[in-house]
Write a protein that holds these residues in place. Structure first.
Motif, PDB file in Angstrom:
ATOM      1  N   VAL A 137       0.963  -1.427   0.019  1.00 16.13           N
ATOM      2  CA  VAL A 137       0.104   0.034   0.122  1.00 16.13           C
ATOM      3  C   VAL A 137       0.697   1.315  -0.076  1.00 16.13           C
ATOM      4  CG1 VAL A 137      -1.929  -1.164   0.998  1.00 16.13           C
ATOM      5  CG2 VAL A 137      -0.242  -0.009   2.387  1.00 16.13           C
ATOM      6  N   TYR A 160      -8.446  -2.542  -7.379  1.00 18.82           N
ATOM      7  CA  TYR A 160      -7.649  -2.377  -6.160  1.00 18.82           C
ATOM      8  C   TYR A 160      -8.695  -1.665  -5.289  1.00 18.82           C
ATOM      9  CZ  TYR A 160      -3.957  -0.271  -3.369  1.00 18.82           C
ATOM     10  OH  TYR A 160      -2.981  -0.054  -2.262  1.00 18.82           O
ATOM     11  N   VAL A 164      -9.701  -2.973  -1.436  1.00 20.55           N
ATOM     12  CA  VAL A 164      -9.157  -2.269  -0.322  1.00 20.55           C
ATOM     13  C   VAL A 164     -10.578  -2.213   0.534  1.00 20.55           C
ATOM     14  CG1 VAL A 164      -8.627  -0.089   0.715  1.00 20.55           C
ATOM     15  CG2 VAL A 164      -7.414  -1.091  -1.230  1.00 20.55           C
ATOM     16  N   ASP A 167     -11.884  -4.894   2.912  1.00 16.84           N
ATOM     17  CA  ASP A 167     -11.368  -5.001   4.208  1.00 16.84           C
ATOM     18  C   ASP A 167     -11.072  -6.441   4.555  1.00 16.84           C
ATOM     19  OD1 ASP A 167     -12.125  -4.072   7.563  1.00 16.84           O
ATOM     20  OD2 ASP A 167     -10.140  -4.028   6.371  1.00 16.84           O
ATOM     21  N   THR A 196      -7.238  -8.082   0.882  1.00 14.89           N
ATOM     22  CA  THR A 196      -6.107  -7.348   1.564  1.00 14.89           C
ATOM     23  C   THR A 196      -5.365  -8.340   2.177  1.00 14.89           C
ATOM     24  OG1 THR A 196      -7.785  -7.013   3.159  1.00 14.89           O
ATOM     25  CG2 THR A 196      -7.457  -5.406   1.330  1.00 14.89           C
ATOM     26  N   LYS A 198      -3.235  -8.213   5.622  1.00 12.22           N
ATOM     27  CA  LYS A 198      -3.100  -7.588   6.936  1.00 12.22           C
ATOM     28  C   LYS A 198      -1.947  -7.785   7.816  1.00 12.22           C
ATOM     29  CE  LYS A 198      -8.008  -6.102   6.999  1.00 12.22           C
ATOM     30  NZ  LYS A 198      -9.294  -6.229   8.065  1.00 12.22           N
ATOM     31  N   ILE A 205      -3.849  -2.803   7.288  1.00 11.86           N
ATOM     32  CA  ILE A 205      -3.671  -3.261   6.100  1.00 11.86           C
ATOM     33  C   ILE A 205      -2.185  -2.826   5.182  1.00 11.86           C
ATOM     34  CG2 ILE A 205      -4.545  -3.233   3.516  1.00 11.86           C
ATOM     35  CD1 ILE A 205      -7.109  -2.475   4.612  1.00 11.86           C
ATOM     36  N   VAL A 208      -2.265  -5.374  -1.002  1.00  9.11           N
ATOM     37  CA  VAL A 208      -3.323  -5.859  -1.639  1.00  9.11           C
ATOM     38  C   VAL A 208      -2.929  -6.891  -2.737  1.00  9.11           C
ATOM     39  CG1 VAL A 208      -5.001  -5.309  -3.298  1.00  9.11           C
ATOM     40  CG2 VAL A 208      -4.578  -3.532  -1.512  1.00  9.11           C
TER      41      VAL A 208
END
Length: 605
Positions: A137, A160, A164, A167, A196, A198, A205, A208
């Motif tokens: 990111v 993209y 995002v 989530d 995503t 994490k 985040i 991706v």
């Protein structure tokens, strides 16, 4: 003049009415009606039921087909989703996205290189995957499997943004002729899945992920799935946009048809069509479209066929009715034919002729006579079967006293020698053998059970001959389950030991070999004993010569031979080959049966 005309009409009507009392006319009308009316009624009912059944069956098959396609697609999507979870939870990917924390460029390069190798390994194991992008990111430490540069900025793409916004949830993208990652037409349709990545501890985040997959996975599964001539299958996502359609130009466009929750007939593209939806695990729906007129097309052919059959039956009824009326003697000919069949032995014949006239009474008498004859023959066959079974038991009872005498004689001598342990073991084994001969489970056993009984019998012979006799068995595992009459091998082995090996001064051996010969089983029992004189061989199986030729040797082999022939027929039995001083070879042949379906031959059979 008028009276003459009336008189003529009266005579005509009287003659016409009297014609209905004629048996020929009655048979004609009855035959015509009995053929045409059932055909019309049966044809109409058959058409109605066939049309209903065809529609239900085609609908059922189409529904099952859609469900099978759904299951296949679920498997594909589940595999891709598992791959994304594997990348999501990979510590290597986490470290590569977050950076090494070192100021040395080499450390970051090493992390990125290892992460790419991990992606290459996944792609090698899943050839349907084209590329995997894992974007940082912060646009610094992205891990990309492809060396081809994208024509678009991935961080600014629609996919993209959707990932995002999801989530962490899996986001699926339908077929497209333009590569999601490269932004160009790759020559083949592609679809993708993304989520995503994490940070494990904070849930922040950090990246991706997008996996681009070759569309062949979907087109191969759905492209050949057609219903009838114009039916088809398509796939829509959660927004009712085409994720797959036979027309590639519709990829990504919204479908005008709102799918029902279950199979329904709806108007689609101006026609009544059956819509068969099935929801996938990822929220997409695969749908089959079946035109209703094609669904019931087969019933139209059945209707036309029924009409032609009815017309043809009417013509046939007219012709045959006239023929029967003119040939009243036909039932008698048929009854004569049935009598001839009964005379040749076919006792299943029955006359269908009914009625209260002489022909009907003769038909019923014939049926009663045939049924009575059949009952008598069945009773004779049953009595003959019981007689043969009694003969088999009598043959077995000839063997058992001889075997028991030899065994008890051995136990007596062992008791005199005060070999109490051996006496106890030998009596225990004898009890097992005698218990098996009681036929509590019937006269038929498996070959494996017969060989186990033979092993117990050899324990007694080892005591009797001081381990001077050895037994070897070669039996394929697949033949151990075939069935055979009980206590067939023990008499043959006992004769081999007692008359073949015992007269020798040294040790001897008995070999048993089992093999398959076509649909028959062959058991060969060979010994290396003294053999049998050639002049006695013809009498061993119960031929001329009586009990003077071979004593219990002849009784034992004759028992086995006769038992096999009584159970399986004259094509089976025992053959004996022997040479003096060399040994004897006894061969048992009987049909292979894996269930207890052995039978006793009878003269009535």
């Amino acid at each position: 003049m008028p009276s003459a005309i009336l008189s003529r009409w009266k005579r005509f009507i009287d003659r016409y009415v009297k014609g209905f009392h004629s048996i020929a006319v009655q048979l004609y009308l009855l035959f015509f009606i009995s053929i045409l009316i059932p055909v019309l009624i049966g044809g109409y009912l058959s058409y109605q039921k066939s049309a209903r059944m065809i529609e239900e069956q085609v609908s059922h098959v189409a529904t099952l087909t859609i469900k099978q396609v759904r299951d296949n697609l679920d498997f594909v999507f589940k595999r891709l989703d598992d791959t994304s979870m594997r990348l999501f939870s990979s510590p290597l990917i986490q470290e590569a996205l977050e950076g090494s924390g070192s100021s040395e460029p080499f450390e970051q390069y090493k992390l990125n290189y290892d992460a790419k190798q991990f992606l290459y390994q996944i792609i090698m194991n899943m050839p349907e995957i084209m590329d995997i992008y894992i974007l940082d990111v912060n646009r610094e430490n992205s891990v990309i499997s492809s060396s081809i540069q994208s024509l678009t900025d991935p961080w600014e793409t629609e996919w993209y943004r959707r990932i995002v916004e999801a989530d962490g949830r899996t986001v699926w993208f339908g077929l497209s002729n333009i590569s999601y990652l490269k932004g160009v037409d790759m020559g083949i349709p592609v679809f993708g899945v993304g989520r995503t990545v994490k940070e494990v501890e904070t849930g922040r985040i950090i990246g991706v992920m997008f996996i681009e997959v070759r569309g062949k996975v979907l087109t191969d599964t759905l492209g050949e799935m057609r219903f009838g001539r114009t039916g088809y299958t398509y796939l829509v996502d959660e927004g009712n946009r085409f994720a797959y359609h036979g027309d590639a130009s519709l990829y990504g466009q919204r479908s005008a048809l709102q799918l029902p929750g279950q199979t329904e007939v709806l108007e689609v593209e101006g026609r009544q069509q059956m819509v068969i939806p099935a929801e996938l695990g990822n929220g997409w729906k695969v749908t089959g479209i079946v035109p209703l007129e094609e669904l019931v097309a087969g019933t139209v052919e059945i209707r036309d066929l029924t009409v032609w059959i009815a017309l043809g039956s009417g013509v046939v009824a007219l012709i045959m009715g006239y023929y029967v009326a003119q040939r009243i003697g036909r039932p008698l000919v048929h009854l004569s034919q049935l009598m001839h069949r009964g005379e040749t032995g076919d006792l299943t014949v029955r006359s269908p002729i009914q009625g209260r006239n002489e022909i009907g009474r003769l038909s019923r008498s014939f049926n009663k006579m045939i049924a009575r004859i059949q009952q008598l023959i069945e009773r004779i066959a049953e009595e003959e079967s019981e007689k043969k079974k009694a003969e088999i038991r009598a043959l077995r009872y000839q063997i058992n006293p001889h075997f028991l005498y030899n065994t008890l004689n051995t136990i007596r001598w062992m008791a005199k020698l005060q070999r109490t342990d051996d006496v106890a073991a030998m009596i225990s084994t004898l009890v097992h053998i005698l218990e098996s001969s009681l036929e509590r489970t019937g006269p038929i056993v498996t070959l494996g059970e017969e060989l186990q009984l033979l092993e117990k019998y050899m324990i007694i012979q080892q005591y009797r001959y001081n381990n001077g006799v050895t037994l070897s068995v070669q039996c394929p595992q697949e033949l151990s389950g075939l069935t055979m009459p009980r206590m067939l091998l023990q008499p043959v082995v006992e004769n081999a030991i007692f008359h073949g090996i015992a007269p020798r001064d040294d040790k001897g051996s008995v070999g048993i070999t089992v093999y398959r010969q076509g649909e028959d089983a062959v058991i060969v029992i060979e010994d290396d004993g003294v053999g049998i004189p050639a002049e006695k061989l013809p009498y061993l199986l119960g031929g001329a010569g009586g009990s003077r030729t071979g004593g219990m040797t002849r009784i034992g082999l004759s028992h086995v031979h006769q038992t096999l022939q009584l159970y399986y027929g004259s094509d089976y039995g025992v053959t004996v080959e022997s040479r003096e001083g060399t040994g004897t070879r006894v061969q048992l042949t009987f049909p292979i049966r894996q269930k207890e379906d052995a039978y006793v031959q009878s003269s009535a059979g």
